[in-house]
Design a protein around this motif. Sequence first.
Motif, PDB file in Angstrom:
ATOM      1  N   LEU A  17      -8.710 -78.664 -29.604  1.00  0.00           N
ATOM      2  CA  LEU A  17      -9.908 -79.499 -29.517  1.00  0.00           C
ATOM      3  C   LEU A  17     -10.496 -79.813 -30.885  1.00  0.00           C
ATOM      4  N   LEU A  18     -10.407 -78.885 -31.818  1.00  0.00           N
ATOM      5  CA  LEU A  18     -10.946 -79.130 -33.153  1.00  0.00           C
ATOM      6  C   LEU A  18     -10.256 -80.313 -33.813  1.00  0.00           C
ATOM      7  N   ASN A  19      -8.939 -80.405 -33.677  1.00  0.00           N
ATOM      8  CA  ASN A  19      -8.210 -81.539 -34.253  1.00  0.00           C
ATOM      9  C   ASN A  19      -8.672 -82.859 -33.655  1.00  0.00           C
ATOM     10  N   TYR A  20      -8.851 -82.868 -32.337  1.00  0.00           N
ATOM     11  CA  TYR A  20      -9.283 -84.099 -31.668  1.00  0.00           C
ATOM     12  C   TYR A  20     -10.694 -84.495 -32.102  1.00  0.00           C
ATOM     13  N   MET A  21     -11.601 -83.520 -32.178  1.00  0.00           N
ATOM     14  CA  MET A  21     -12.966 -83.818 -32.601  1.00  0.00           C
ATOM     15  C   MET A  21     -13.012 -84.280 -34.056  1.00  0.00           C
ATOM     16  N   LEU A  22     -12.140 -83.719 -34.889  1.00  0.00           N
ATOM     17  CA  LEU A  22     -12.041 -84.197 -36.277  1.00  0.00           C
ATOM     18  C   LEU A  22     -11.587 -85.643 -36.310  1.00  0.00           C
ATOM     19  N   PHE A  23     -10.608 -85.966 -35.483  1.00  0.00           N
ATOM     20  CA  PHE A  23     -10.129 -87.342 -35.408  1.00  0.00           C
ATOM     21  C   PHE A  23     -11.271 -88.293 -35.034  1.00  0.00           C
ATOM     22  N   LEU A  24     -12.079 -87.909 -34.063  1.00  0.00           N
ATOM     23  CA  LEU A  24     -13.185 -88.758 -33.631  1.00  0.00           C
ATOM     24  C   LEU A  24     -14.231 -88.921 -34.724  1.00  0.00           C
ATOM     25  N   ARG A  25     -14.478 -87.853 -35.486  1.00  0.00           N
ATOM     26  CA  ARG A  25     -15.483 -87.916 -36.544  1.00  0.00           C
ATOM     27  C   ARG A  25     -15.015 -88.784 -37.711  1.00  0.00           C
ATOM     28  N   VAL A  26     -13.741 -88.679 -38.049  1.00  0.00           N
ATOM     29  CA  VAL A  26     -13.239 -89.409 -39.210  1.00  0.00           C
ATOM     30  C   VAL A  26     -13.070 -90.887 -38.896  1.00  0.00           C
ATOM     31  N   THR A  27     -12.603 -91.206 -37.696  1.00  0.00           N
ATOM     32  CA  THR A  27     -12.312 -92.596 -37.327  1.00  0.00           C
ATOM     33  C   THR A  27     -13.423 -93.156 -36.434  1.00  0.00           C
ATOM     34  N   PRO A  28     -13.539 -94.487 -36.373  1.00  0.00           N
ATOM     35  CA  PRO A  28     -14.559 -95.109 -35.504  1.00  0.00           C
ATOM     36  C   PRO A  28     -14.096 -95.293 -34.066  1.00  0.00           C
ATOM     37  N   THR A  29     -13.287 -94.352 -33.539  1.00  0.00           N
ATOM     38  CA  THR A  29     -12.794 -94.470 -32.168  1.00  0.00           C
ATOM     39  C   THR A  29     -13.941 -94.431 -31.168  1.00  0.00           C
ATOM     40  N   LEU A  30     -14.864 -93.483 -31.344  1.00  0.00           N
ATOM     41  CA  LEU A  30     -16.081 -93.404 -30.535  1.00  0.00           C
ATOM     42  C   LEU A  30     -17.269 -93.323 -31.493  1.00  0.00           C
ATOM     43  N   PRO A  31     -18.409 -93.927 -31.152  1.00  0.00           N
ATOM     44  CA  PRO A  31     -19.579 -93.870 -32.038  1.00  0.00           C
ATOM     45  C   PRO A  31     -20.053 -92.430 -32.232  1.00  0.00           C
ATOM     46  N   ASN A  32     -20.461 -92.089 -33.455  1.00  0.00           N
ATOM     47  CA  ASN A  32     -20.965 -90.746 -33.728  1.00  0.00           C
ATOM     48  C   ASN A  32     -22.173 -90.405 -32.875  1.00  0.00           C
ATOM     49  N   THR A  33     -23.022 -91.398 -32.628  1.00  0.00           N
ATOM     50  CA  THR A  33     -24.206 -91.166 -31.801  1.00  0.00           C
ATOM     51  C   THR A  33     -23.808 -90.688 -30.406  1.00  0.00           C
ATOM     52  N   PHE A  34     -22.816 -91.344 -29.828  1.00  0.00           N
ATOM     53  CA  PHE A  34     -22.345 -90.943 -28.509  1.00  0.00           C
ATOM     54  C   PHE A  34     -21.740 -89.546 -28.540  1.00  0.00           C
ATOM     55  N   SER A  45     -10.813 -99.163 -46.782  1.00  0.00           N
ATOM     56  CA  SER A  45     -11.598 -97.987 -46.410  1.00  0.00           C
ATOM     57  C   SER A  45     -11.316 -97.561 -44.977  1.00  0.00           C
ATOM     58  N   ILE A  46     -11.292 -98.530 -44.060  1.00  0.00           N
ATOM     59  CA  ILE A  46     -11.041 -98.207 -42.652  1.00  0.00           C
ATOM     60  C   ILE A  46      -9.636 -97.658 -42.463  1.00  0.00           C
ATOM     61  N   ALA A  47      -8.647 -98.269 -43.146  1.00  0.00           N
ATOM     62  CA  ALA A  47      -7.272 -97.783 -43.040  1.00  0.00           C
ATOM     63  C   ALA A  47      -7.153 -96.354 -43.566  1.00  0.00           C
ATOM     64  N   THR A  48      -7.871 -96.051 -44.646  1.00  0.00           N
ATOM     65  CA  THR A  48      -7.842 -94.689 -45.199  1.00  0.00           C
ATOM     66  C   THR A  48      -8.424 -93.685 -44.221  1.00  0.00           C
ATOM     67  N   LEU A  49      -9.550 -94.052 -43.596  1.00  0.00           N
ATOM     68  CA  LEU A  49     -10.177 -93.155 -42.621  1.00  0.00           C
ATOM     69  C   LEU A  49      -9.261 -92.911 -41.426  1.00  0.00           C
ATOM     70  N   PHE A  50      -8.593 -93.971 -40.957  1.00  0.00           N
ATOM     71  CA  PHE A  50      -7.674 -93.798 -39.828  1.00  0.00           C
ATOM     72  C   PHE A  50      -6.484 -92.925 -40.233  1.00  0.00           C
ATOM     73  N   LEU A  51      -6.009 -93.072 -41.469  1.00  0.00           N
ATOM     74  CA  LEU A  51      -4.899 -92.244 -41.931  1.00  0.00           C
ATOM     75  C   LEU A  51      -5.291 -90.769 -41.947  1.00  0.00           C
ATOM     76  N   ILE A  52      -6.495 -90.496 -42.439  1.00  0.00           N
ATOM     77  CA  ILE A  52      -6.991 -89.114 -42.435  1.00  0.00           C
ATOM     78  C   ILE A  52      -7.115 -88.614 -40.993  1.00  0.00           C
ATOM     79  N   GLY A  53      -7.592 -89.485 -40.107  1.00  0.00           N
ATOM     80  CA  GLY A  53      -7.731 -89.107 -38.707  1.00  0.00           C
ATOM     81  C   GLY A  53      -6.401 -88.788 -38.057  1.00  0.00           C
TER      82      GLY A  53
END
Length: 267
Positions: free
Chosen positions: A177-194, A245-253
């Motif tokens: 779960l930590l990996n998945y939550m990291l992915f969500l935080r790094v990438t704009p897959t789901l809004p941080n507010t949500f 910038s967005i591509a870099t964030l997705f790569l990290i994700g």
Amino acid sequence: MEEPIGTACCNGNVNDGVINDKTSSSSSKFPLTFWEMAVASSVVLGFLLGLACVYLTMPESDYGFLKLPRSLEDLQILRDHLESYTSDYTIQVLMGYCMVYIFMQTFMIPGTVFMSLLAGSLFGVLRGVALVVFTATAGASSCYFLSKLIGRPLVFSLWPDKLSFFQAQVAKRRERLLNYMLFLRVTPTLPNTFINVASPIVDVPYHIFFLATFIGLIPAAYVTVRAGIALGELKSVGDLYNFQSIATLFLIGVVTVTPTLMNKSKS
């Protein structure tokens, strides 16, 4: 077979106790009860008292420029005025900044990107990133616990389909779960507010939420804070997140979820 992480399958149904409450919650005109509103109001009052204490320790001046920035022009005006106070009243400025940022995160008030830009403009890259990550993590944590207390009807009312999708993804990735939550935080897959308000509803443990938030927000914080140093050169907020910038964030994700995908393949 596991669904792709980024697939927006928000129309799926999750037949468990959490989602079954949706009908009863969304049927009411206002999602919060009197006591839930009282809790939220108490938190607001606490923040206001803290800001009042900071204000009373500042020198007498015209503080008409103090307002939440809604545009780059507002932010530049705020920066120009605060620069003269930051060196002499560093503690007060820091406390005021932290309270405002945490308050905005707690109550899902848009505009924290302007606060991140302000941190870079006033404090530089290293201190600015540290400040943004600290306040963003504290604000997200505050939102997490407030949502745990009173947020369930509000989440059902605002994002029923996203909540179903999020809960399904969390349930399938309990072991990593930590990996998945990291992915969500790094990438704009789901809004941080949500993510902040929905995580306690779908039973994301706080220690995983905290670690994913603290670590996952660093890349985006660095991008925004660094841009704040050249605030006068920005023409719009959209200039912050170009394709690179967005591509870099997705790569990290993608790197953060690779262990999860490899584990699934082996099993």
